[in-house]
Design an enzyme around this catalytic site. Structure first.
Site, mmCIF file in Angstrom:
data_model
loop_
_atom_site.group_PDB
_atom_site.id
_atom_site.type_symbol
_atom_site.label_atom_id
_atom_site.label_comp_id
_atom_site.label_asym_id
_atom_site.label_seq_id
_atom_site.Cartn_x
_atom_site.Cartn_y
_atom_site.Cartn_z
ATOM 1 N N HIS A 1 -5.085 14.724 -0.883
ATOM 2 C CA HIS A 1 -4.923 14.796 -2.340
ATOM 3 C C HIS A 1 -6.081 15.446 -3.072
ATOM 4 O O HIS A 1 -6.018 15.655 -4.268
ATOM 5 C CB HIS A 1 -4.700 13.408 -2.932
ATOM 6 C CG HIS A 1 -5.974 12.604 -3.058
ATOM 7 N ND1 HIS A 1 -6.659 12.147 -1.982
ATOM 8 C CD2 HIS A 1 -6.676 12.214 -4.139
ATOM 9 C CE1 HIS A 1 -7.732 11.483 -2.390
ATOM 10 N NE2 HIS A 1 -7.769 11.511 -3.697
HETATM 11 N N1 UDP Z 1 -3.596 4.280 -0.814
HETATM 12 C C1 UDP Z 1 -2.438 3.544 -1.042
HETATM 13 N N2 UDP Z 1 -1.231 4.183 -0.873
HETATM 14 C C2 UDP Z 1 -1.117 5.483 -0.500
HETATM 15 C C3 UDP Z 1 -2.301 6.216 -0.267
HETATM 16 C C4 UDP Z 1 -3.538 5.587 -0.449
HETATM 17 O O1 UDP Z 1 -2.499 2.357 -1.356
HETATM 18 O O2 UDP Z 1 0.005 5.975 -0.384
HETATM 19 C C5 UDP Z 1 -4.895 3.613 -0.981
HETATM 20 C C6 UDP Z 1 -5.829 3.721 0.191
HETATM 21 O O3 UDP Z 1 -5.536 2.719 1.125
HETATM 22 C C7 UDP Z 1 -7.175 3.535 -0.481
HETATM 23 C C8 UDP Z 1 -6.984 4.161 -1.811
HETATM 24 O O4 UDP Z 1 -5.579 4.254 -2.032
HETATM 25 O O5 UDP Z 1 -7.475 2.171 -0.655
HETATM 26 C C9 UDP Z 1 -7.600 5.516 -1.828
HETATM 27 O O6 UDP Z 1 -7.297 6.153 -2.986
HETATM 28 P P1 UDP Z 1 -7.292 7.730 -3.106
HETATM 29 O O7 UDP Z 1 -7.184 8.332 -1.762
HETATM 30 O O8 UDP Z 1 -6.273 8.057 -4.124
HETATM 31 O O9 UDP Z 1 -8.684 8.012 -3.780
HETATM 32 P P2 UDP Z 1 -10.161 8.193 -3.212
HETATM 33 O O10 UDP Z 1 -10.488 7.013 -2.370
HETATM 34 O O11 UDP Z 1 -10.204 9.484 -2.468
HETATM 35 O O12 UDP Z 1 -11.006 8.231 -4.445
#
Ligand code: UDP
Length: 359
Positions: free
Chosen positions: A207
């Protein structure tokens, strides 16, 4: 003590789920503001429902705009709320536009800021998240750092000379992972629905703007995942932004794309996977929490301790590098020899710290 907390994006809901609960337990008065940055049912509501996050007192419904417009509108609305609520602190998490807008609105009216997940750096100034986190750290008063690396990053930037407190708290995401793992085992049936068996599939997510906004990178990443999929099935819960780009670019893939899932399903998918392939910050750590290797689809990471100790492998967005690393590590056994993130104690530490110092 009264705190106004600004949240708006998926990873912030996951962090608030444990911190807000702890604040209630410890008698800290918290008012939640949802900016609206993530708004789909499976990017927002599902986390509130499944994880028992208190209902926000304010919902700003600001989403789907350019960085400038989104941050500007949030700044204006958050300022109004802070002027009305007059909290002792504003609390922000992580590195999104909601984080920066909340912090900036607060600093100009002299309400001290608590930043949870402070001090992380990718040293890549093209990432919007890097800009958001550097600016937020600089105007925050209490910097709760998840790791020793985060503390050293701040020290190198001269934070010892600023009027801010740097505190190593551990990572609240480990608290979430541990708290919801058991709940997930009882309540999620995603493995049955998708007909998946433990260690027999790869879990992937994509993403980050550097991948979704670069056509070549995105195509190369899907080609890499297709290579892996020839050997081990790849499951990809796809972020709406990436989904839109895949459709626009007419990318065809053999991997199994599903809608984004809630945290309980995600916890089951991560903890039972063979390994994880992702550009997500949070998921890199969750792989480690659940004893899974991670291949990271970026050139750098904020969670360097995982790379330095052989738990996480940086593949960038090269088709061949992703599949080559997969071939190298697919037969290896994961052995955890470190506790980098506090072991699930971060939210209680943060609440106690605030009460002892400001209660
Ligand atoms: N996550 C979720 N469902 C999904 C994809 C990710 O619950 O379909 C969770 C994942 O387990 C983690 C969090 O979302 O806890 C990560 O968020 P994201 O990847 O959007 O953001 P980042 O961590 O890169 O800031």
């Amino acid at each position: 003590m009264k705190i106004v907390t600004i949240i708006g994006a998926r990873p912030q809901f996951i962090k608030a789920a444990v911190v807000s609960k702890m604040f209630i337990r410890k008698g800290i008065d918290e008012i939640l503001v949802h900016t609206g940055q993530h708004f789909d049912k499976n990017m927002s509501d599902i986390f509130f429902d499944e994880m028992g996050i208190p209902k926000p007192s304010y919902n700003l419904n600001i989403s789907g705009l350019s960085h400038g417009a989104m941050t500007g509108q949030m700044l204006e609305k958050v300022e109004e709320i802070l002027l009305k609520e007059k909290p002792d602190f504003t609390l922000v998490y992580g590195d999104t536009n909601s984080t920066l807008a909340g912090a900036l609105a607060s600093s100009k009216i002299h309400i001290p800021i608590i930043h949870i997940e402070a001090g992380l750096r990718s040293f890549n100034m093209r990432m919007p998240e890097e800009i958001n986190r550097i600016l937020t750290d600089r105007i925050s008063s209490i910097l709760f750092c998840p790791t020793q690396t985060a503390i050293s990053n701040l020290k190198k930037e001269g934070f010892e000379n600023f009027q801010a407190r740097m505190v190593q708290s551990g990572d609240v995401m480990e608290d979430s992972a541990l708290m919801f793992e058991k709940v997930a085992r009882n309540r999620s049936n995603i493995l049955d629905i998708l007909n998946l068996r433990t260690d027999q599939y790869v879990l992937a997510t994509i993403h980050r703007a550097e991948n979704t906004d670069n056509d070549q990178n995105l195509k190369a990443l899907f080609a890499g995942l297709d290579e892996i999929n020839k050997l081990t099935p790849v499951i990809l819960p796809l972020h709406p932004r990436t989904s839109a780009r895949v459709n626009q670019l007419n990318i065809h893939t053999s991997v199994q794309i599903i809608e984004p899932v809630g945290y309980l399903d995600m916890t089951m998918l991560t903890s039972n996977s063979k390994l994880v392939v992702t550009d997500s910050g949070g998921l890199q750590k969750e792989a480690f929490f659940f004893n899974r290797f991670c291949i990271t689809l970026r050139e750098e990471t904020e969670w360097v301790e995982l790379v330095d100790n052989g738990y996480n492998f940086l593949a960038g967005s090269h088709k061949t590098k992703v599949s080559k690393i997969f071939m190298e590590i697919k037969g290896k056994t994961f052995k955890k020899a470190h506790n980098f993130y506090g072991g699930g104690t971060a939210s209680e530490f943060i609440a106690n710290y605030l009460l002892e110092n400001y209660g």
